[in-house]
Design a protein around this motif. Structure first.
Motif, mmCIF file in Angstrom:
data_model
loop_
_atom_site.group_PDB
_atom_site.id
_atom_site.type_symbol
_atom_site.label_atom_id
_atom_site.label_comp_id
_atom_site.label_asym_id
_atom_site.label_seq_id
_atom_site.Cartn_x
_atom_site.Cartn_y
_atom_site.Cartn_z
ATOM 1 N N ALA A 163 19.188 16.547 -24.647
ATOM 2 C CA ALA A 163 20.190 15.736 -25.342
ATOM 3 C C ALA A 163 21.440 16.559 -25.648
ATOM 4 O O ALA A 163 22.563 16.064 -25.529
ATOM 5 C CB ALA A 163 19.606 15.167 -26.637
ATOM 6 N N VAL A 164 21.263 17.818 -26.022
ATOM 7 C CA VAL A 164 22.398 18.715 -26.271
ATOM 8 C C VAL A 164 23.256 18.837 -25.014
ATOM 9 O O VAL A 164 24.478 18.666 -25.048
ATOM 10 C CB VAL A 164 21.899 20.111 -26.716
ATOM 11 C CG1 VAL A 164 23.042 21.124 -26.715
ATOM 12 C CG2 VAL A 164 21.274 20.042 -28.103
ATOM 13 N N CYS A 165 22.611 19.138 -23.901
ATOM 14 C CA CYS A 165 23.343 19.316 -22.647
ATOM 15 C C CYS A 165 23.983 18.013 -22.176
ATOM 16 O O CYS A 165 25.104 18.013 -21.658
ATOM 17 C CB CYS A 165 22.408 19.861 -21.568
ATOM 18 S SG CYS A 165 21.828 21.533 -21.898
ATOM 19 N N GLU A 166 23.279 16.897 -22.364
ATOM 20 C CA GLU A 166 23.816 15.601 -21.949
ATOM 21 C C GLU A 166 25.081 15.261 -22.740
ATOM 22 O O GLU A 166 26.059 14.778 -22.174
ATOM 23 C CB GLU A 166 22.763 14.512 -22.143
ATOM 24 C CG GLU A 166 23.219 13.151 -21.658
ATOM 25 C CD GLU A 166 22.154 12.080 -21.783
ATOM 26 O OE1 GLU A 166 22.480 10.896 -21.607
ATOM 27 O OE2 GLU A 166 20.984 12.424 -22.059
ATOM 28 N N CYS A 167 25.049 15.511 -24.042
ATOM 29 C CA CYS A 167 26.232 15.244 -24.870
ATOM 30 C C CYS A 167 27.406 16.129 -24.437
ATOM 31 O O CYS A 167 28.544 15.659 -24.330
ATOM 32 C CB CYS A 167 25.921 15.485 -26.345
ATOM 33 S SG CYS A 167 24.856 14.238 -27.088
#
Length: 209
Positions: A163-167
Motif C-alpha cells: 500500500a505504501v508503494c502503491e500510494c
C-alpha cells in the motif's frame, strides 16, 4: 490573472449529456450521480479504478449512495462525467502529496496505520519522484527496500508495504501528468546519484539470479 477554477456545478452548467436529446431531467440526474462519484473519489486515477470494477455491488463500495436505478451504460456515463471534471481540476489546480491523500482510508478508517502508510509513501515519493523508479523500488521486497531507503519504517507487513508503494507510485503518476511545471517535479540528480546506483545494482543482481 489566473482563471477561477469552476465548481462541479459551474463546470456542467447547461451541459447536454447526449447531443441528440433535450431531456433536462435526465441530464440533471447524470450530473448529480457524477457529482457523487467525484466527491467520493476526487482524482482521475481513483475514478478509473472504480470504472474497472465489474459488478454494481462492488462499485457501491467506492460510492455508497449511487442511485439504484443505474444500468452499466448509465453508470459509465456518470463515471465519465466525474472523470472529466477530475481531470479539469487536476490540470488547473494540481494537488500536493498531502492534499491528494487527505482523508485516506484503507486499513483502519484513517487511523494510525493509514497515516503511517501515507507518511512512508511520501518519503518514497520525495526520494524517487518518478513512477519508473518507484516501480523498481517496489519490486525489491521489504528487506532490501528498508536498506536502501533509511527513512522508511521497517515494521510493515507485506500488504501494508504494498500500500505504501502503491500510494507513492499513484501520486508520482499524477504529478508527472498534471504537475509538469511544479517544483515538486524537479529532481536533484546529485542527491539521488547514490540511490540510483544502488537501484541499478539491485536490478542487475536480480536479473542474474
Amino acid at each position: 490573472m489566473e482563471e477561477k477554477i469552476k465548481s462541479f456545478d459551474e463546470y456542467f452548467a447547461g451541459y447536454r449529456t447526449f447531443s441528440h436529446t433535450d431531456d433536462d431531467e435526465l441530464d440533471r440526474w447524470f450530473i448529480a450521480e457524477a457529482k457523487k462519484i467525484y466527491n467520493a473519489l476526487k482524482h482521475p486515477k481513483s475514478i478509473e479504478k472504480m470504472k474497472e470494477v465489474g459488478l454494481m455491488e462492488h462499485k457501491r463500495r467506492y460510492v455508497n449512495d449511487l442511485d439504484k436505478d443505474h444500468s452499466a451504460l448509465t453508470l459509465k456515463v456518470a463515471s465519465d462525467l466525474a472523470h472529466k471534471y477530475a481531470e479539469y481540476k487536476a490540470e488547473n489546480a494540481p494537488e500536493t502529496f498531502d492534499m491528494y491523500f487527505e482523508g485516506y482510508k484503507n486499513f483502519d478508517n484513517g487511523g494510525e496505520m493509514d497515516q503511517l502508510i501515507v507518511s512512508d509513501a511520501k518519503k518514497i515519493y520525495e526520494k524517487l519522484k518518478t513512477p519508473e523508479k518507484i516501480k523498481d523500488f517496489r519490486e525489491y521486497g521489504i528487506e532490501n527496500s528498508a536498506d536502501i531507503e533509511k527513512k522508511l519504517k521497517g515494521h510493515h507487513l507485506n500488504i501494508t508495504y504494498e500500500a505504501v508503494c502503491e500510494c507513492a507510485q499513484e501520486y508520482a503518476e499524477y504529478a508527472e501528468k498534471y504537475c509538469k511545471n511544479s517544483n515538486q517535479q524537479q529532481m536533484s540528480q546529485s542527491k539521488n546519484a547514490v540511490l540510483d546506483a544502488k537501484i541499478r545494482e539491485e536490478i542487475s543482481g536480480k536479473r542474474r539470479q
